[in-house]
Design an enzyme around this catalytic site. Structure first.
Site, PDB file in Angstrom:
ATOM      1  N   SER A   1      35.693 -34.755 -34.486  1.00 48.50           N
ATOM      2  CA  SER A   1      36.988 -33.818 -34.820  1.00 48.50           C
ATOM      3  C   SER A   1      37.448 -34.083 -36.221  1.00 48.50           C
ATOM      4  O   SER A   1      38.232 -33.456 -36.890  1.00 48.50           O
ATOM      5  CB  SER A   1      37.673 -33.943 -33.820  1.00 48.50           C
TER       6      SER A   1
ATOM      7  N   THR B   1      34.061 -37.207 -29.394  1.00 53.29           N
ATOM      8  CA  THR B   1      33.706 -38.712 -28.539  1.00 53.29           C
ATOM      9  C   THR B   1      33.096 -38.535 -27.406  1.00 53.29           C
ATOM     10  O   THR B   1      32.001 -39.158 -27.016  1.00 53.29           O
ATOM     11  CB  THR B   1      34.876 -39.646 -28.600  1.00 53.29           C
TER      12      THR B   1
ATOM     13  N   THR C   1      39.430 -36.413 -30.055  1.00 54.74           N
ATOM     14  CA  THR C   1      40.821 -36.538 -30.044  1.00 54.74           C
ATOM     15  C   THR C   1      41.822 -36.315 -31.169  1.00 54.74           C
ATOM     16  O   THR C   1      42.722 -36.256 -31.224  1.00 54.74           O
ATOM     17  CB  THR C   1      41.069 -37.668 -29.124  1.00 54.74           C
ATOM     18  N   ASP C   2      40.994 -36.875 -32.374  1.00 58.87           N
ATOM     19  CA  ASP C   2      41.765 -37.047 -33.532  1.00 58.87           C
ATOM     20  C   ASP C   2      42.586 -35.813 -34.046  1.00 58.87           C
ATOM     21  O   ASP C   2      43.478 -35.963 -34.782  1.00 58.87           O
ATOM     22  CB  ASP C   2      40.838 -37.606 -34.385  1.00 58.87           C
TER      23      ASP C   2
END
Lengths: 160, 160, 160, 160
Positions: A52, A10, A81-82
């Site tokens: 990700s 992101t 972040t995932d």
């Protein structure tokens, strides 16, 4: 000298105004370092530019391999972040004697309201002072790789 | 719990659109913590709102006194850059057993192009990991209070 | 072809990070036209870079003279708001057969929260459709030069 | 009084930080009018929140119907750029005696680098001065509904 590896996420999403959708172009990292007036010497290298959720094992191997090969013992990785926790775990299994800090953003830097610059300030500072190990720096906090999970409902990283 | 003391400085300058000049109103600190999605527990208290060139000894005493009285052992202070080193020295003489990190900005946060959010991310992370002492966090770097000066020509903090 | 004359004003104020004060450097106008994805052909020329409170009669003569000499019959002028009405009056006495629209901003463009881009969109559109005359475009409104005053208390331009 | 109808489009896209994708929530229009310090009296009404590629005939009928029913004779419509020309044509067939100006953005307002504020300034100014008819205002230009097309390759509206 600090090594910064860019993997997308992101953090670096941008708006493709012809297609009307989010996409990746070049990283915003150098612009962010300039904005933060960072004076700490860094190498920046883009390893990939992916969401990700689309990061496969082979991509994760590239990240691990680059951290192993890096001459620097202080490494910051920008990452979606995932699956940040998965990559942190892969790094912890393979990289020794180095301080690796992963960070990212909930809102793209290209949006005015991003947390990216705040997180980059965190990660770049932490990598200079934490002992060797693999860490995640988000939300003004930091966690060892095996003591954190992302809460998918709230978007916040939490201690486990 | 981290105590944040606000003293003003470029960090919090805003544009007074009636008067057409820079001025101080409320601090932007809570908005910045929200933008950074900070989840670390903090107390925010505004001690004063001054340009650090206008900070007198009596103002500096207020900062020192508040740090001495604070229950928290981790303290971040937002401060104008011009006399940040002087305040750090005053703190070092009086505050013991606490980690105090001073930070600020070269460009007001209210400007889009501010380094403030980056510096806040730095300071908030460093205060959680550095041993007791008084430090300055700027430019992605940090310095002990007696090992730094601001280069007035370049606006950059340098090791001495 | 539209002629744009830049004279400074809040519109183009920027933050001098070494001096810690507002100042003028280059105009932001070309950047703003790029941001607005403007495709209307324009000439941009900076006549001066002053706070309109510091604009003297001799400066105002320069603005008038340039509008009289301009080959284009559509002219936009960016100008400080405090004496915009005075300059409009001076233009109305000397410039005939041309549409001149003055605009400005209450907040510098370099601040994220500026009204400058909105006002530039207004002025650039109005100059293409209004009949010859001298106008002020601010606050989503436009006024003939002799039918407006700036309310110094509210910062708003009002019909008189 | 000017009636503003909101229909969505890139103008109002926002970033869903939990889902990691673009989405629609509330319109940014009121915030934009505030930022532009607009003092022209307006009614704002959201008719729908859709990507204009997803706008069906039934949606277009809603827009047409609302313009026909509006008491105001000056109407601004924010709309996705991809089918803005189609909606303009539908309006031209049904709405008489009113000035209708459609506008939009190539970059979401929520991004710092949006053309939305510039375009809103244009549209809001043009609707006050153009004779009855249906127009598109983009790129600092304006076109009658039947004299324009969007160039999908460049993202620019062009005269035809």
């Amino acid at each position: 000298m600090i090594q910064i590896f860019v993997t997308g996420g992101t953090f670096d999403k941008t708006y493709d105004e012809i297609g009307g959708r989010l996409s990746f172009r070049d990283t915003h990292l150098n612009e962010m370092l300039r904005l933060g007036r960072a004076r700490v010497p860094v190498h920046v290298r883009t390893l990939m530019m992916v969401d990700s959720l689309d990061m496969r094992d082979v991509d994760r191997d590239v990240v691990v391999h680059n951290c192993m090969q890096a001459e620097e013992s202080q490494i910051v990785i920008t990452h979606g972040t995932d699956t940040m926790v998965e990559t942190a775990a892969a790094l912890a299994r393979a990289v020794v004697g180095k301080t690796v800090v992963l960070t990212g953003a909930m809102i793209p830097y290209a949006f005015g309201s991003s947390d990216g610059l705040f997180n980059l300030g965190s990660a770049l500072s932490l990598v200079q002072v934490l002992p060797p190990g693999v860490y995640i720096a988000m939300n003004g906090q930091h966690f060892r790789w095996d003591a954190v999970r992302k809460n998918r409902d709230t978007g916040v990283f939490e201690a486990v």
